[in-house]
Each structure stands twice: as C-alpha cells, then as structure tokens.
Design a protein around this motif. Structure first.
Motif, PDB file in Angstrom:
ATOM      1  N   GLU A 109       0.815  -1.207   0.000  1.00  0.00           N
ATOM      2  CA  GLU A 109       0.000   0.000   0.000  1.00  0.00           C
ATOM      3  C   GLU A 109       0.853   1.264   0.000  1.00  0.00           C
ATOM      4  O   GLU A 109       1.980   1.255   0.471  1.00  0.00           O
ATOM      5  CB  GLU A 109      -0.936   0.007   1.210  1.00  0.00           C
ATOM      6  CG  GLU A 109      -0.277   0.343   2.516  1.00  0.00           C
ATOM      7  CD  GLU A 109       0.634  -0.737   3.091  1.00  0.00           C
ATOM      8  OE1 GLU A 109       1.420  -0.396   3.987  1.00  0.00           O
ATOM      9  OE2 GLU A 109       0.586  -1.893   2.650  1.00  0.00           O
ATOM     10  N   ALA A 110       0.273   2.320  -0.521  1.00  0.00           N
ATOM     11  CA  ALA A 110       0.904   3.638  -0.453  1.00  0.00           C
ATOM     12  C   ALA A 110       0.514   4.290   0.865  1.00  0.00           C
ATOM     13  O   ALA A 110      -0.445   3.865   1.517  1.00  0.00           O
ATOM     14  CB  ALA A 110       0.429   4.497  -1.628  1.00  0.00           C
ATOM     15  N   ALA A 111       1.246   5.326   1.250  1.00  0.00           N
ATOM     16  CA  ALA A 111       0.876   6.091   2.442  1.00  0.00           C
ATOM     17  C   ALA A 111      -0.509   6.695   2.227  1.00  0.00           C
ATOM     18  O   ALA A 111      -0.886   7.023   1.102  1.00  0.00           O
ATOM     19  CB  ALA A 111       1.898   7.192   2.692  1.00  0.00           C
ATOM     20  N   ALA A 112      -1.256   6.816   3.295  1.00  0.00           N
ATOM     21  CA  ALA A 112      -2.611   7.354   3.201  1.00  0.00           C
ATOM     22  C   ALA A 112      -2.588   8.789   2.684  1.00  0.00           C
ATOM     23  O   ALA A 112      -1.728   9.591   3.043  1.00  0.00           O
ATOM     24  CB  ALA A 112      -3.294   7.299   4.566  1.00  0.00           C
ATOM     25  N   SER A 113      -3.559   9.092   1.839  1.00  0.00           N
ATOM     26  CA  SER A 113      -3.763  10.433   1.312  1.00  0.00           C
ATOM     27  C   SER A 113      -5.258  10.619   1.115  1.00  0.00           C
ATOM     28  O   SER A 113      -5.925   9.717   0.580  1.00  0.00           O
ATOM     29  CB  SER A 113      -3.023  10.591  -0.020  1.00  0.00           C
ATOM     30  OG  SER A 113      -3.292  11.848  -0.596  1.00  0.00           O
ATOM     31  N   SER A 114      -5.785  11.730   1.551  1.00  0.00           N
ATOM     32  CA  SER A 114      -7.234  11.994   1.448  1.00  0.00           C
ATOM     33  C   SER A 114      -8.049  10.886   2.102  1.00  0.00           C
ATOM     34  O   SER A 114      -9.080  10.460   1.581  1.00  0.00           O
ATOM     35  CB  SER A 114      -7.646  12.184  -0.009  1.00  0.00           C
ATOM     36  OG  SER A 114      -6.973  13.272  -0.583  1.00  0.00           O
ATOM     37  N   LYS A 115      -7.538  10.348   3.205  1.00  0.00           N
ATOM     38  CA  LYS A 115      -8.192   9.320   4.026  1.00  0.00           C
ATOM     39  C   LYS A 115      -8.291   7.965   3.333  1.00  0.00           C
ATOM     40  O   LYS A 115      -9.140   7.155   3.673  1.00  0.00           O
ATOM     41  CB  LYS A 115      -9.570   9.792   4.496  1.00  0.00           C
ATOM     42  CG  LYS A 115      -9.525  11.075   5.321  1.00  0.00           C
ATOM     43  CD  LYS A 115     -10.882  11.516   5.767  1.00  0.00           C
ATOM     44  CE  LYS A 115     -11.431  12.452   4.728  1.00  0.00           C
ATOM     45  NZ  LYS A 115     -12.698  13.046   5.078  1.00  0.00           N
ATOM     46  N   THR A 117      -5.827   4.578   1.746  1.00  0.00           N
ATOM     47  CA  THR A 117      -4.580   3.899   1.419  1.00  0.00           C
ATOM     48  C   THR A 117      -4.937   2.811   0.416  1.00  0.00           C
ATOM     49  O   THR A 117      -5.990   2.166   0.535  1.00  0.00           O
ATOM     50  CB  THR A 117      -3.863   3.335   2.664  1.00  0.00           C
ATOM     51  OG1 THR A 117      -2.601   2.792   2.242  1.00  0.00           O
ATOM     52  CG2 THR A 117      -4.660   2.270   3.375  1.00  0.00           C
ATOM     53  N   THR A 118      -4.093   2.607  -0.581  1.00  0.00           N
ATOM     54  CA  THR A 118      -4.404   1.661  -1.645  1.00  0.00           C
ATOM     55  C   THR A 118      -3.133   1.048  -2.222  1.00  0.00           C
ATOM     56  O   THR A 118      -2.053   1.624  -2.095  1.00  0.00           O
ATOM     57  CB  THR A 118      -5.214   2.340  -2.780  1.00  0.00           C
ATOM     58  OG1 THR A 118      -5.534   1.382  -3.793  1.00  0.00           O
ATOM     59  CG2 THR A 118      -4.453   3.496  -3.396  1.00  0.00           C
ATOM     60  N   THR A 183     -10.584   2.996   3.008  1.00  0.00           N
ATOM     61  CA  THR A 183     -10.981   4.373   3.237  1.00  0.00           C
ATOM     62  C   THR A 183     -11.548   4.529   4.637  1.00  0.00           C
ATOM     63  O   THR A 183     -12.337   3.718   5.074  1.00  0.00           O
ATOM     64  CB  THR A 183     -12.058   4.804   2.218  1.00  0.00           C
ATOM     65  OG1 THR A 183     -11.564   4.579   0.895  1.00  0.00           O
ATOM     66  CG2 THR A 183     -12.432   6.260   2.392  1.00  0.00           C
ATOM     67  N   SER A 185     -13.509   7.510   6.747  1.00  0.00           N
ATOM     68  CA  SER A 185     -14.105   8.837   6.587  1.00  0.00           C
ATOM     69  C   SER A 185     -15.081   9.097   7.733  1.00  0.00           C
ATOM     70  O   SER A 185     -15.565   8.179   8.377  1.00  0.00           O
ATOM     71  CB  SER A 185     -14.833   8.939   5.253  1.00  0.00           C
ATOM     72  OG  SER A 185     -15.884   8.003   5.179  1.00  0.00           O
TER      73      SER A 185
END
Length: 187
Positions: A109-115, A117-118, A183, A185
């Motif tokens: 996964e990539a670091a979380a962005s805009s709540k 991670t993917t 996600t 949110s």
C-alpha cells in the motif's frame, strides 16, 4: 409580540436527530480477470471488515500494539461467506493455493492520502496454475508463517474477507489482479 421585563421566555434548539455522525471504514476491492493477455472480466465490491481486524486497528492506533507488516491478499475456493465474527485462526473458508507465485500476494500500500490507502500502484497478482472456482478473498497478516497460504496456526489477524457475488472460474495461466482501497471517513 412584546416582551415585558417581568415576562419569562423559554426557548429550545432541536438538532436534526436523523443525522448520524461517526466514522466509516470501507475496504473496496477491484478485480481484473485476464486470459491470454485479454481482460475477460472486471468486478468490484466492498469487503466485510472483521471484528478481529477492527479491534486490531484500534489496538495499534490507541493501545500501542505492534503493527503488522506486511499484509497479504488471500484467495479462497470454498463456497462460504466470512462475516464480522470470522477470525484468522478460524477463517471459515478454504484458502486457494493454485497459483504460480507460491505465496499469498503482499498488499503493498501507499501512504494514506485523502483518508485512503491503496495498492493501486502495485496490484496483487495471482497467476493461476490449475482450473479452480474462486469464491472470494481476504486481507490477512501476522501469524506464525505469514507467507504460507492457509496458515491458520494463530497469532495473525484477518482484517477483511468477503465472498464474491458470483463465483469466478479460472484456468491455468489466467491472471487475477486485485486493487484494494481502504478508506476511513467521517460520515
């Protein structure tokens, strides 16, 4: 209406009781089914997060529990339906090991962005080596042998797992690519 100094006035404020506030966690899975280099099927769904996975997430965030790294995508070949009570030690499904990679595929996964991670930049890929019916998948980590398919010796965590809406038939050399977006949110 005129109000006199000696008059008593009362007021109340009603808030919208239908509005629910809280957090929403979603594990959204996107699948691609390739055969002979051609995309033959695509599907997506939201995966059930297990109680075990949610408790682990809370423990890591607020209780100082050691995080799991890495997490793995696991296919399953039994016609069973995981739910919130499903655990790593008792997964209720039979893991599928009919792929050439030999190990469960790592969820990178990539670091979380805009709540969110993917693993969109690094999909989990399974190259099938037999004819099988695949019914679903899960996201697991930890355990006594985290890279061994079907390890249910305990000590690991099943974060999420779901049955597909329709079983998928695969043959040797078919490729399944999976992207998972997790996600969090506020609703």
């Amino acid at each position: 209406m005129n109000v006199k100094i000696n008059d008593r006035v009362e007021a109340s404020v009603m808030r919208n009781m239908d509005k629910k506030e809280g957090l929403k966690l979603t594990a959204h899975w996107n699948w691609e089914h390739w055969r002979d280099g051609r995309l033959i099927d695509e599907w997506e769904y939201d995966n059930t997060c297990s109680d075990e996975g949610l408790n682990f997430m809370l423990d890591v965030t607020f209780h100082g529990t050691t995080p799991i790294s890495p997490w793995y995508v696991e296919l399953f070949e039994s016609d069973t339906t995981p739910d919130g009570d499903t655990t790593y030690a008792v997964p209720v499904y039979t893991p599928c090991t009919a792929y050439t990679e030999g190990l469960r595929q790592e969820y990178v996964e990539a670091a979380a962005s805009s709540k969110v991670t993917t693993n969109a930049a690094n999909k989990a890929t399974f190259t099938m080596n037999a004819t099988k019916n695949v019914y679903g998948a899960s996201l697991v980590g930890g355990g006594s042998a985290p890279t061994t398919p079907g390890d249910v010796a305990g000590g690991g965590t099943l974060f999420s797992g779901s049955k597909f809406t329709a079983m998928k038939s695969v043959i040797a050399t078919d490729v399944l690519d999976v992207t998972i977006a997790i996600t969090l949110s506020d609703s």
